[in-house]
Motif scaffolding. Structure first.
Motif, PDB file in Angstrom:
ATOM      1  N   UNK A   1       0.829  -1.204   0.000  1.00 24.01           N
ATOM      2  CA  UNK A   1       0.000   0.000   0.000  1.00 24.01           C
ATOM      3  C   UNK A   1       0.865   1.256   0.000  1.00 24.01           C
ATOM      4  N   UNK A   2       1.976   1.217   0.743  1.00 27.47           N
ATOM      5  CA  UNK A   2       2.861   2.376   0.806  1.00 27.47           C
ATOM      6  C   UNK A   2       3.875   2.339  -0.334  1.00 27.47           C
ATOM      7  N   UNK A   3       4.673   1.285  -0.377  1.00 26.99           N
ATOM      8  CA  UNK A   3       5.636   1.099  -1.456  1.00 26.99           C
ATOM      9  C   UNK A   3       5.428  -0.295  -2.050  1.00 26.99           C
ATOM     10  N   UNK A   4       5.339  -0.355  -3.358  1.00 30.14           N
ATOM     11  CA  UNK A   4       5.096  -1.648  -4.010  1.00 30.14           C
ATOM     12  C   UNK A   4       6.239  -2.613  -3.736  1.00 30.14           C
ATOM     13  N   UNK A   5       5.875  -3.838  -3.368  1.00 23.57           N
ATOM     14  CA  UNK A   5       6.858  -4.872  -3.109  1.00 23.57           C
ATOM     15  C   UNK A   5       6.381  -6.182  -3.717  1.00 23.57           C
TER      16      UNK A   5
ATOM     17  N   UNK B   1      11.368   2.270  -4.920  1.00 20.97           N
ATOM     18  CA  UNK B   1      12.399   3.022  -4.194  1.00 20.97           C
ATOM     19  C   UNK B   1      11.853   4.150  -3.329  1.00 20.97           C
ATOM     20  N   UNK B   2      10.795   4.817  -3.779  1.00 15.90           N
ATOM     21  CA  UNK B   2      10.283   5.978  -3.050  1.00 15.90           C
ATOM     22  C   UNK B   2       8.759   6.007  -3.079  1.00 15.90           C
ATOM     23  N   UNK B   3       8.141   5.690  -1.943  1.00 16.49           N
ATOM     24  CA  UNK B   3       6.680   5.660  -1.861  1.00 16.49           C
ATOM     25  C   UNK B   3       6.022   7.019  -2.016  1.00 16.49           C
ATOM     26  N   UNK B   4       6.765   8.105  -1.712  1.00 14.67           N
ATOM     27  CA  UNK B   4       6.187   9.445  -1.807  1.00 14.67           C
ATOM     28  C   UNK B   4       5.822   9.820  -3.242  1.00 14.67           C
ATOM     29  N   UNK B   5       6.532   9.257  -4.215  1.00 12.83           N
ATOM     30  CA  UNK B   5       6.227   9.583  -5.622  1.00 12.83           C
ATOM     31  C   UNK B   5       4.812   9.138  -5.967  1.00 12.83           C
ATOM     32  N   UNK B   6       4.429   7.949  -5.487  1.00 10.34           N
ATOM     33  CA  UNK B   6       3.074   7.432  -5.726  1.00 10.34           C
ATOM     34  C   UNK B   6       2.025   8.340  -5.076  1.00 10.34           C
TER      35      UNK B   6
ATOM     36  N   UNK C   1       6.942  12.997 -12.196  1.00  8.94           N
ATOM     37  CA  UNK C   1       6.717  12.063 -11.096  1.00  8.94           C
ATOM     38  C   UNK C   1       6.883  10.635 -11.632  1.00  8.94           C
ATOM     39  N   UNK C   2       8.113  10.145 -11.568  1.00  6.35           N
ATOM     40  CA  UNK C   2       8.424   8.861 -12.176  1.00  6.35           C
ATOM     41  C   UNK C   2       9.090   7.919 -11.177  1.00  6.35           C
ATOM     42  N   UNK C   3       8.385   6.848 -10.798  1.00  5.16           N
ATOM     43  CA  UNK C   3       8.937   5.916  -9.814  1.00  5.16           C
ATOM     44  C   UNK C   3      10.063   5.060 -10.382  1.00  5.16           C
ATOM     45  N   UNK C   4      10.843   4.479  -9.484  1.00  2.09           N
ATOM     46  CA  UNK C   4      11.861   3.503  -9.877  1.00  2.09           C
ATOM     47  C   UNK C   4      11.751   2.308  -8.933  1.00  2.09           C
TER      48      UNK C   4
ATOM     49  N   UNK D   1      14.658  -0.553 -12.475  1.00  6.36           N
ATOM     50  CA  UNK D   1      13.711  -0.160 -13.519  1.00  6.36           C
ATOM     51  C   UNK D   1      13.217   1.243 -13.222  1.00  6.36           C
ATOM     52  N   UNK D   2      13.248   2.115 -14.229  1.00  7.34           N
ATOM     53  CA  UNK D   2      12.779   3.487 -14.043  1.00  7.34           C
ATOM     54  C   UNK D   2      11.698   3.807 -15.062  1.00  7.34           C
ATOM     55  N   UNK D   3      10.665   4.499 -14.588  1.00  9.65           N
ATOM     56  CA  UNK D   3       9.658   5.035 -15.509  1.00  9.65           C
ATOM     57  C   UNK D   3      10.253   6.306 -16.093  1.00  9.65           C
TER      58      UNK D   3
END
Length: 200
Positions: free
Chosen positions: A95-99, A116-121, A141-144, A158-160
């Motif tokens: 829910x916070x950071x995808x795992x 790597x960073x839940x705040x981006x979501x 706003x691109x997660x990795x 992996x980076x968006x």
């Protein structure tokens, strides 16, 4: 088959189809695979082809259950018919950071994918609600996501990539890995990309 690859690999979604199809190409623009998600299925069903002609099936990825928060996805080698591995999402922890956990054909968990960073979501969800500005969130706003083994050693990231429709991701290998494990990680990432894209 998914080995001796020239990194980084680009995952590029097609915007001309209703289904979530995308190409995987290497650093030189050579085809690695073509991924097609079957539409209107109650359970996820993804086919990995050798190229866009869709003449040769390499792998099949299917959800083990109907829509479920903790669903797992079986990866099958289409040439041998054997189970190649499994990807499973860590339910509440995601829910916070995808795992996600990556297991081999014997069900042994070998690697984990961590956002790597839940705040981006969180920021993407907030900014996405702002008229006009929300349309441009894909540019900044691109997660990795990073793959680690059970000992915490990092192997892939992996980076968006910045884009209007969130249609491009780039995968880089950080250190060498066994060929079979490399294929397993790539297949797990392509399934994860489809799942994360659906979630926004």
């Amino acid at each position: 088959m998914l080995k001796n690859l020239n990194y980084p690999l680009d995952f590029k979604f097609k915007i001309t189809t209703l289904s979530s199809d995308f190409n995987i190409t290497d650093r030189n623009g050579n085809y690695v695979a073509y991924v097609r998600q079957k539409m209107f299925k109650l359970k996820e069903d993804v086919i990995v082809f050798n190229d866009e002609s869709r003449t040769g099936e390499l792998f099949r990825i299917k959800a083990n259950q109907w829509i479920d928060f903790n669903a797992s996805y079986a990866i099958t080698d289409q040439k041998t018919g054997q189970r190649f591995g499994n990807l499973s999402r860590r339910g509440m922890r995601s829910l916070w950071k995808s795992q996600y956990d990556i297991a081999d054909g014997n069900g042994q968990t070998k690697y984990q994918i961590n956002e790597d960073n839940g705040w981006i979501k969180v920021m993407d969800g907030i900014v996405g609600e702002i008229p006009l500005v929300g349309m441009l969130s894909g540019y900044f706003l691109n997660p990795s996501y990073t793959v680690k083994d059970n000992g915490g050693r990092e192997y892939f990231r992996l980076k968006k990539m910045p884009s209007l429709f969130g249609r491009k991701f780039q995968l880089d290998r950080l250190i060498d890995i066994a060929d079979e494990d490399e294929a397993l990680v790539i297949l797990s990432f392509l399934m994860m990309v489809l799942l994360e894209r659906e979630r926004g």
